[in-house]
Design an enzyme around this catalytic site. Structure first.
Site, short mmCIF file in Angstrom:
data_model
loop_
_atom_site.label_atom_id
_atom_site.label_comp_id
_atom_site.label_asym_id
_atom_site.label_seq_id
_atom_site.Cartn_x
_atom_site.Cartn_y
_atom_site.Cartn_z
CB THR A 81 -0.93 0.02 1.24
OG1 THR A 81 -1.77 -1.12 1.15
CG2 THR A 81 -1.78 1.26 1.28
CG ASP A 133 -6.23 -0.80 5.73
OD1 ASP A 133 -5.95 -1.64 4.84
OD2 ASP A 133 -5.37 -0.08 6.27
N1 ASP Z 1 -3.61 -2.51 4.00
C1 ASP Z 1 -3.65 -3.30 2.80
C2 ASP Z 1 -4.81 -4.23 2.85
O1 ASP Z 1 -5.14 -4.74 3.90
C3 ASP Z 1 -2.42 -4.09 2.55
C4 ASP Z 1 -1.09 -3.48 2.85
O2 ASP Z 1 -0.98 -2.37 3.29
O3 ASP Z 1 -0.11 -4.17 2.66
O4 ASP Z 1 -5.37 -4.51 1.81
#
Ligand code: ASP
Length: 340
Positions: free
Chosen positions: A196, A227
């Site tokens: 992300t 999220d």
């Molecule tokens: N927060 C992201 C999700 O849960 C994944 C990530 O930040 O690696 O989809």
């Protein structure tokens, strides 16, 4: 003033202070941008072209996120890891200084989800469009349908994953060997160690905005949304107080309305780093054993341009750019790769 009346007034003053102790200076003038992970430095560089010229924070975060989405062998955008059915689905959101926000989730075959999210914000009365509806909206607004194919690196990682097809939604434990120098985007087994790009910025007019773009958890269940596109979880901006973003196990962030919580802690007067720490502790306290196996990192910027981060595990990094500095920083954490 009569003594009794004075006591009543001063205790009222104290309780009001306890609720809202922070008086923010209305006119900070130094732009600052912070972005998750070491690659945030490239994102910041792009965004800085706008911020340094006095441009709007929203335009800056969108420009930075688009740069990230353009990278082919990356954890964000169409080149990223697919879901467990082999399809890349993208999540993104933006939020501006007026609390306007827009988001897309499970968007397929569109190159710049962050710009679609912005269009949702600007052109519809809604906040979140998902799946086919989001794609239709994008096509109606001039976005191009890209071919349904995996990037070479995602194909390789997916094929490797298919060998075991083990559904193991444990993400973001960073590569143990690589905290210094900054970790590569990939782990040794070919999978990405994070997914992300979260960006929050303060512009020269003293306004704040943020954006998030991601392919979400690699090899996730089809239809799973984390999220990142959820306002208050992956991103929250309050132009009076500050802004925050997150990366890591989205389910844990959603459970505590993570970035909204971080901003509320800043409203109470905590520094960005402490606000992030308090939010991380909420997750860890609920289930410390589970938390040992997952990563969540919060990153926050306040209205004065102060920034900070905190993570469950060692290895979370972020990049900062302002008129004074340009660097990638680590942050404090609860566990050193699962060990206290
Ligand atoms: N927060 C992201 C999700 O849960 C994944 C990530 O930040 O690696 O989809």
């Amino acid at each position: 003033m009569q003594r009794r009346k004075f006591i009543r007034l001063s205790s009222l003053g104290a309780s009001m202070l306890a609720v809202n102790p922070v008086k923010w200076n209305a006119a900070p003038a130094q732009p600052v941008i912070v972005s998750t992970w070491a690659d945030g430095k490239h994102v910041n560089e792009e965004a800085w072209k706008i911020l340094s010229g006095g441009g709007r924070a929203l335009d800056a975060v969108e420009k930075g996120a688009r740069w990230m989405e353009d990278q082919i062998n990356c954890c964000v955008g169409l080149g990223a890891n697919p879901d467990r059915d082999g399809i890349v689905t993208l999540d993104s959101c933006v939020m501006d200084e007026h609390a306007n926000c827009g988001a897309v989730a499970a968007l397929e075959r569109i190159k710049h989800p962050v710009s679609v999210a912005r269009k949702v914000m600007e052109l519809t009365p809604h906040v979140l469009l998902v799946g086919q509806g989001a794609q239709q909206f994008a096509l109606d607004n001039g976005f191009k349908l890209e071919p349904q194919e995996l990037s070479p690196s995602a194909k390789e990682a997916y094929e490797k994953w298919l060998e075991k097809s083990e559904y193991k939604p444990e993400i973001n434990i960073e590569n143990r060997k690589s905290s210094n120098p900054p970790p590569p985007m990939r782990l040794e087994d070919g999978s990405f160690n994070h997914d992300t790009m979260g960006i929050v910025a303060l512009d020269a007019s003293g306004n704040m905005s943020g954006g998030v773009t991601t392919s979400g958890m690699g090899f996730k269940m089809r239809g799973r949304v984390g999220d990142s596109p959820i306002i208050g979880a992956g991103l929250f901006v309050d132009n009076e107080v500050g802004a925050a973003t997150s990366s890591g196990m989205g389910e844990e962030v959603i459970r505590i309305c993570g970035t909204h919580l971080v901003v509320e802690f800043m409203r109470q007067g905590y520094t960005p780093e402490t606000a992030c720490r308090l939010a991380v502790e909420r997750i860890v306290k609920r289930d410390p054993e589970k938390a040992k196996k997952l990563q969540v990192g919060f990153l926050a910027l306040d209205k004065r341009g102060r920034y900070g981060a905190f993570a469950i595990q060692k290895g979370f990094e972020f990049a900062v750019r302002s008129g004074r500095e340009e660097r990638v920083l680590g942050c404090k954490y609860v566990y050193d790769y699962g060990v206290t």
